[in-house]
Design an enzyme around this catalytic site. Structure first.
Site, PDB file in Angstrom:
ATOM      1  N   LYS A 131       0.870  -1.434  -0.078  1.00 19.79           N
ATOM      2  CA  LYS A 131      -0.174  -0.132  -0.250  1.00 19.79           C
ATOM      3  C   LYS A 131       1.009   1.034   0.243  1.00 19.79           C
ATOM      4  O   LYS A 131       1.285   1.686   0.998  1.00 19.79           O
ATOM      5  CB  LYS A 131      -0.734   0.289   1.473  1.00 19.79           C
ATOM      6  CG  LYS A 131      -2.176   1.232   1.504  1.00 19.79           C
ATOM      7  CD  LYS A 131      -2.157   1.098   2.577  1.00 19.79           C
ATOM      8  CE  LYS A 131      -3.067   2.665   2.776  1.00 19.79           C
ATOM      9  NZ  LYS A 131      -3.751   2.922   4.532  1.00 19.79           N
ATOM     10  N   ASP A 182      -2.028  10.299   3.796  1.00 23.05           N
ATOM     11  CA  ASP A 182      -3.797  10.202   3.965  1.00 23.05           C
ATOM     12  C   ASP A 182      -4.202  11.433   5.103  1.00 23.05           C
ATOM     13  O   ASP A 182      -4.168  11.130   5.854  1.00 23.05           O
ATOM     14  CB  ASP A 182      -3.818   8.997   4.388  1.00 23.05           C
ATOM     15  CG  ASP A 182      -5.375   8.528   5.013  1.00 23.05           C
ATOM     16  OD1 ASP A 182      -6.515   8.908   3.644  1.00 23.05           O
ATOM     17  OD2 ASP A 182      -5.452   7.583   5.088  1.00 23.05           O
ATOM     18  N   LYS A 226      -9.630  13.645   7.935  1.00 21.92           N
ATOM     19  CA  LYS A 226      -9.318  13.037   9.304  1.00 21.92           C
ATOM     20  C   LYS A 226      -8.657  14.733  10.930  1.00 21.92           C
ATOM     21  O   LYS A 226      -8.049  15.295  10.116  1.00 21.92           O
ATOM     22  CB  LYS A 226      -7.551  12.457   9.337  1.00 21.92           C
ATOM     23  CG  LYS A 226      -7.239  11.065   8.906  1.00 21.92           C
ATOM     24  CD  LYS A 226      -6.053  10.285   8.650  1.00 21.92           C
ATOM     25  CE  LYS A 226      -5.952   9.125   8.346  1.00 21.92           C
ATOM     26  NZ  LYS A 226      -7.013   7.887   8.930  1.00 21.92           N
ATOM     27  N   ASP A 235     -11.274   7.370   4.502  1.00 19.28           N
ATOM     28  CA  ASP A 235     -10.403   7.596   5.623  1.00 19.28           C
ATOM     29  C   ASP A 235     -10.406   5.889   4.760  1.00 19.28           C
ATOM     30  O   ASP A 235      -8.947   5.062   5.666  1.00 19.28           O
ATOM     31  CB  ASP A 235     -10.832   7.765   6.127  1.00 19.28           C
ATOM     32  CG  ASP A 235      -9.276   8.413   7.159  1.00 19.28           C
ATOM     33  OD1 ASP A 235      -8.592   8.182   6.516  1.00 19.28           O
ATOM     34  OD2 ASP A 235      -9.884   8.112   8.169  1.00 19.28           O
ATOM     35  N   ARG A 240      -7.597   0.103   0.722  1.00 21.79           N
ATOM     36  CA  ARG A 240      -8.246  -1.095   0.598  1.00 21.79           C
ATOM     37  C   ARG A 240      -8.803  -0.644  -1.070  1.00 21.79           C
ATOM     38  O   ARG A 240      -8.465  -1.844  -1.700  1.00 21.79           O
ATOM     39  CB  ARG A 240      -9.200  -1.989   1.777  1.00 21.79           C
ATOM     40  CG  ARG A 240     -10.463  -0.919   1.233  1.00 21.79           C
ATOM     41  CD  ARG A 240     -11.242  -0.782   2.903  1.00 21.79           C
ATOM     42  NE  ARG A 240     -10.533  -0.690   3.559  1.00 21.79           N
ATOM     43  CZ  ARG A 240     -11.184  -0.712   4.922  1.00 21.79           C
ATOM     44  NH1 ARG A 240     -12.605  -1.741   5.060  1.00 21.79           N
ATOM     45  NH2 ARG A 240     -10.947  -0.328   6.157  1.00 21.79           N
TER      46      ARG A 240
END
Length: 456
Positions: A224, A229, A236, A306, A310
């Protein structure tokens, strides 16, 4: 080859260093002069793990001793480089091959400081490298690679910089490299990777490195590579975003393991896949409630932006499975739930093959590089149900690490042997050999497992 920080090959002033387990302390102490025995006693040194004592001589320090625990655990020795005064030291104790390799690895890990932007307060003590263990030094280089990649801020470690690292590895080891960038991801049917990364000014990409002869067993590594992020539109909070430069820790592990495989020339064929993106906020950011396409053809409703790791991994795992490798290993800083379950030091292992999982766990025990298996409890797929798509990318606070792994499993062919490591890739506190910042976890165990399966 230049030596890692903390080592020297020549020294005319190296002082003797005694390495002691507690059960050897009495014999060592009794062999000292009465004056030195009194000195050791005054320092309350008993060879406890993590302890050390300096022995005086006529002209200053004459020698030193360190206490260790498990002689095969590299971290047993990691307090020495910054516990001892700067200078050169040579081993004065007899160690078997396993302990000597552990010493060299642990000394290197204990010497490490990330110094790209700030000079360390002092240099580590240097170990005179006698009978260097080449594999231990390659393992050290791999661990340092992970630490350096994770510690580097996003301004200098975006998708293009991950590509540069892969290009460097390919050039060094004679591997082939293919990189699919930007809208070419859509043309080549990697829509999920594109969806997550399209909002950033730094184009998303899939990095593919291939190495090894076609007749050898085929191993696919997937990492990954979310280089930062924000959480996307499900942004976040500040505390949660602060360390998100580390969200490419899975890619760092996969790149370092690939480098280790190639350096040690394991007899296998390697495919390394790194979907590299920045999960940014912008006019073209993917949105909660959208339904996105995937390479496998499954539609995914975005419950939470968020839960983006995946989403990029599902295209990469599909692509890996299409090549029918013997095994697929993926590494990802995927869920906070894994940290809640197992804490920061134990990566969570999920696998659809018991032998593969058991091999990795056993390798972790041998190398003192632990991991812990978690269940692929398939009834929890109900938490990923969607009313308008084949599945959702999130949906419940229940069993977050398990549901994330179950999501990934949907994109792995049923017959494909696969293991997923949910790894923190970070040290929150300062411990001997584990400075705050990026950390390699279960990487040495992964290499040991692959070596056992494919190199006897």
């Amino acid at each position: 080859m230049s030596l890692p920080n903390g080592f020297t090959e020549t020294s005319s002033s190296a002082l003797p260093l005694h390495v002691l387990e507690r059960d050897r302390f009495s014999d060592w102490r009794n062999a000292l002069s009465p004056a030195l025995q009194a000195w050791v006693d005054a320092q309350h040194f008993s060879a406890a793990p993590g302890a050390l004592v300096l022995l005086p001589g006529e002209h200053g320090i004459a020698a030193a001793a360190i206490g260790i625990g498990d002689p095969l655990d590299p971290y047993s020795y990691a307090h020495a480089p910054h516990g001892l005064p700067p200078g050169d030291w040579q081993l004065a104790s007899m160690l078997d091959d396993g302990a000597r390799a552990a010493l060299q690895l642990g000394w290197g890990l204990g010497s490490y400081r990330f110094d790209r932007y700030k000079k360390p307060a002092r240099p580590p003590a240097r170990l005179l490298l006698q009978n260097a263990d080449a594999e231990a030094l390659d393992l050290l280089a791999a661990c340092v690679r992970v630490r350096d990649l994770v510690n580097t801020p996003t301004e200098h470690m975006g998708p293009e910089q991950l590509e540069e690292v892969a290009r460097e590895l390919a050039a060094t080891h004679g591997a082939q490299l293919e990189v699919i960038v930007g809208d070419e991801l859509l043309a080549r049917n990697f829509p999920a990777i594109h969806a997550v990364g399209r909002a950033s000014h730094r184009a998303p990409r899939l990095i593919a490195l291939r190495w090894g002869d076609s007749g050898l067993p085929h191993v696919a590594l997937v990492g990954k590579g979310v280089c930062f992020d924000t959480g996307g539109l499900d942004i976040k909070p500040a505390d949660g975003m602060r360390n998100m430069k580390k969200d490419m820790g899975g890619a760092a592990h996969a790149l370092a393991l690939a480098e280790l495989i190639m350096s040690r020339k394991l007899p296998l064929r390697l495919t390394l896949l790194v979907p590299a993106v920045e999960n940014a906020i912008g006019p073209d950011a993917f949105r909660p409630g959208e339904v996105i396409a995937t390479r496998q053809g499954l539609s995914v409703e975005i419950d939470n932006t968020d839960a983006e790791g995946r989403v990029i991994l599902c295209d990469a795992l599909t692509y890996a499975g299409e090549q029918e490798p013997d095994i697929v290993l993926d590494f990802a800083t995927l869920t906070g739930a894994a940290r809640i379950a197992l804490g920061p030091d134990l990566p969570a292992l999920f696998a659809n093959d018991d032998a593969l999982a058991n091999d990795w766990i056993a390798a972790g025990e041998r190398t003192r590089d632990p991991l812990w298996r978690m269940p692929l409890w398939r009834p929890y797929l109900r938490y990923l149900s969607s009313g308008i798509a084949d599945l959702a990318n999130a949906g419940s606070r229940m069993a977050g690490a398990v549901t994330a792994a179950l999501y990934l499993e949907r994109f792995v062919p049923a017959q494909q042997k696969w293991a997923h490591l949910d790894v923190y890739a970070w040290n929150d506190s300062d411990r001997a050999g584990r400075p705050p910042g990026g950390e390699a976890m279960a990487l040495r165990a992964a290499f040991e497992m692959l070596k056992g399966r494919y190199a006897g």
